[in-house]
Motif scaffolding. Structure first.
Motif, PDB file in Angstrom:
ATOM      1  N   GLU A 118       0.833  -1.208   0.000  1.00 41.08           N
ATOM      2  CA  GLU A 118       0.000   0.000   0.000  1.00 41.08           C
ATOM      3  C   GLU A 118       0.872   1.264   0.000  1.00 41.08           C
ATOM      4  OE1 GLU A 118      -3.140   0.514  -0.736  1.00 41.08           O
ATOM      5  OE2 GLU A 118      -2.929  -1.622  -1.144  1.00 41.08           O
ATOM      6  N   THR A 119       1.902   1.227   0.830  1.00 44.92           N
ATOM      7  CA  THR A 119       2.831   2.367   0.932  1.00 44.92           C
ATOM      8  C   THR A 119       3.510   2.581  -0.421  1.00 44.92           C
ATOM      9  OG1 THR A 119       3.196   1.610   3.162  1.00 44.92           O
ATOM     10  CG2 THR A 119       4.732   3.267   2.346  1.00 44.92           C
ATOM     11  N   ILE A 120       3.858   1.484  -1.087  1.00 47.13           N
ATOM     12  CA  ILE A 120       4.539   1.574  -2.375  1.00 47.13           C
ATOM     13  C   ILE A 120       3.675   2.297  -3.398  1.00 47.13           C
ATOM     14  CG2 ILE A 120       5.096   0.127  -4.387  1.00 47.13           C
ATOM     15  CD1 ILE A 120       6.583  -1.653  -2.483  1.00 47.13           C
ATOM     16  N   LYS A 121       2.396   1.918  -3.471  1.00 53.14           N
ATOM     17  CA  LYS A 121       1.502   2.538  -4.470  1.00 53.14           C
ATOM     18  C   LYS A 121       1.429   4.046  -4.239  1.00 53.14           C
ATOM     19  CE  LYS A 121      -1.039  -1.611  -5.482  1.00 53.14           C
ATOM     20  NZ  LYS A 121      -2.060  -2.497  -4.908  1.00 53.14           N
ATOM     21  N   ASP A 122       1.316   4.435  -2.956  1.00 49.73           N
ATOM     22  CA  ASP A 122       1.268   5.857  -2.596  1.00 49.73           C
ATOM     23  C   ASP A 122       2.540   6.587  -3.021  1.00 49.73           C
ATOM     24  OD1 ASP A 122      -1.061   6.296  -1.355  1.00 49.73           O
ATOM     25  OD2 ASP A 122      -0.203   6.729   0.641  1.00 49.73           O
ATOM     26  N   ALA A 170       1.416  -3.630 -12.720  1.00 49.49           N
ATOM     27  CA  ALA A 170       2.128  -4.645 -13.515  1.00 49.49           C
ATOM     28  C   ALA A 170       3.551  -4.825 -13.001  1.00 49.49           C
ATOM     29  CB  ALA A 170       2.155  -4.230 -14.980  1.00 49.49           C
ATOM     30  N   ARG A 171       4.199  -3.716 -12.615  1.00 54.47           N
ATOM     31  CA  ARG A 171       5.589  -3.813 -12.126  1.00 54.47           C
ATOM     32  C   ARG A 171       5.658  -4.576 -10.802  1.00 54.47           C
ATOM     33  NH1 ARG A 171       6.809   2.215 -12.106  1.00 54.47           N
ATOM     34  NH2 ARG A 171       8.810   1.714 -11.151  1.00 54.47           N
ATOM     35  N   LEU A 172       4.633  -4.346  -9.958  1.00 54.05           N
ATOM     36  CA  LEU A 172       4.612  -5.075  -8.676  1.00 54.05           C
ATOM     37  C   LEU A 172       4.429  -6.572  -8.916  1.00 54.05           C
ATOM     38  CD1 LEU A 172       2.538  -2.994  -6.095  1.00 54.05           C
ATOM     39  CD2 LEU A 172       4.883  -3.806  -5.868  1.00 54.05           C
ATOM     40  N   GLU A 173       3.545  -6.890  -9.876  1.00 54.37           N
ATOM     41  CA  GLU A 173       3.309  -8.300 -10.189  1.00 54.37           C
ATOM     42  C   GLU A 173       4.597  -8.947 -10.717  1.00 54.37           C
ATOM     43  OE1 GLU A 173      -0.421  -8.694 -12.363  1.00 54.37           O
ATOM     44  OE2 GLU A 173       0.351 -10.630 -13.084  1.00 54.37           O
TER      45      GLU A 173
END
Ligand code: AMP
Length: 218
Positions: A118-122, A170-173
């Motif tokens: 969650e922190t990453i997306k932010d 997509a990058r997280l996946e």
């Protein structure tokens, strides 16, 4: 000292690597930065890489591995380096081991940066980077003093083309599928040093430096 920095996109690899590079006089090798500079200059490598980067996919191993091999042969790497964004697949990790074995050497430590999704997306959606010196800012957490102008070098501060919501997912996946297994690969070699970057980069850095001290590397 030869280091790798591993972590999800937006975990703070680049920022941490920049601090370590200055403090310990290491060459900083960011494969993402090398691809972006090739894209900007319109080279054949840049054209090829762009089609993958825009989708949040990985540039093929063969292309990436030979690019890194060339980079590691440059003079500034003799004083030690930090690999940021490489390896990202098991095949890249094995190729790196082979490259280094030929020179009778090996990686000293792998810095694993831990951050919740969650922190990453932010962080990624607010991230802005300087086109000139690569410094990283964030509209929410670390804004530039003047909008669009780098506090450090006065260069243009922009959003990376792949820092949009769809590409970040997509990058997280891609990260979980291809890259996170490398933590296990290096854990088995006993060379992982962990830094928790959820709260602050200072905490993360001091955990990493303590880990490097415990290994007698600094
Ligand atoms: P980064 O700046 O490290 O987030 O990298 C940006 C993009 O460049 C990634 O999403 C990949 O598409 C590509 N890339 C960077 N490093 C590698 C690598 N080691 N292997 C394959 N693709 C890479």
């Amino acid at each position: 000292m030869k280091l790798i920095i591993l972590g999800a996109p937006g975990s703070g690899k680049g920022t941490t690597a920049t601090v370590l590079r200055e403090k310990y006089s290491l060459a900083h090798i960011s494969t993402g930065d090398i691809f972006r500079s090739n894209i900007k200059n319109g080279t054949p490598l840049g054209l090829e890489a762009k089609s993958y980067i825009d989708k949040g996919a990985l540039v093929p191993d063969s292309v990436t591995i030979s690019m890194v091999e060339d980079r590691l042969a440059q003079d500034d790497c003799a004083k030690g380096y930090i690999l940021d964004g490489f390896p990202r697949t098991l095949a890249q990790a094995e190729a790196l081991d082979e490259m280094l074995a030929k020179q009778n050497t090996s990686i000293d430590a792998v810095l694993s940066i831990v951050v919740d999704d969650e922190t990453i997306k932010d962080r990624v959606s607010g991230r802005r980077v300087c086109e000139k010196c690569g410094a990283s800012f964030n509209v929410k957490f670390k804004p530039t003093k003047i909008e669009g102008v780098c506090d450090i070098c006065g260069g243009n501060v922009v959003q990376r083309a792949d820092d949009n919501e769809a590409t970040v997912a997509a990058r997280l996946e891609t990260y979980y599928k291809n890259t996170s297994p490398l933590i296990d690969f290096y854990e088995k070699k006993g060379i992982i040093v962990e830094g928790d970057n959820n709260e602050s980069s200072d905490v993360c850095l001091s955990q990493i430096e303590n880990g490097l001290k415990a290994k007698g590397l600094i």
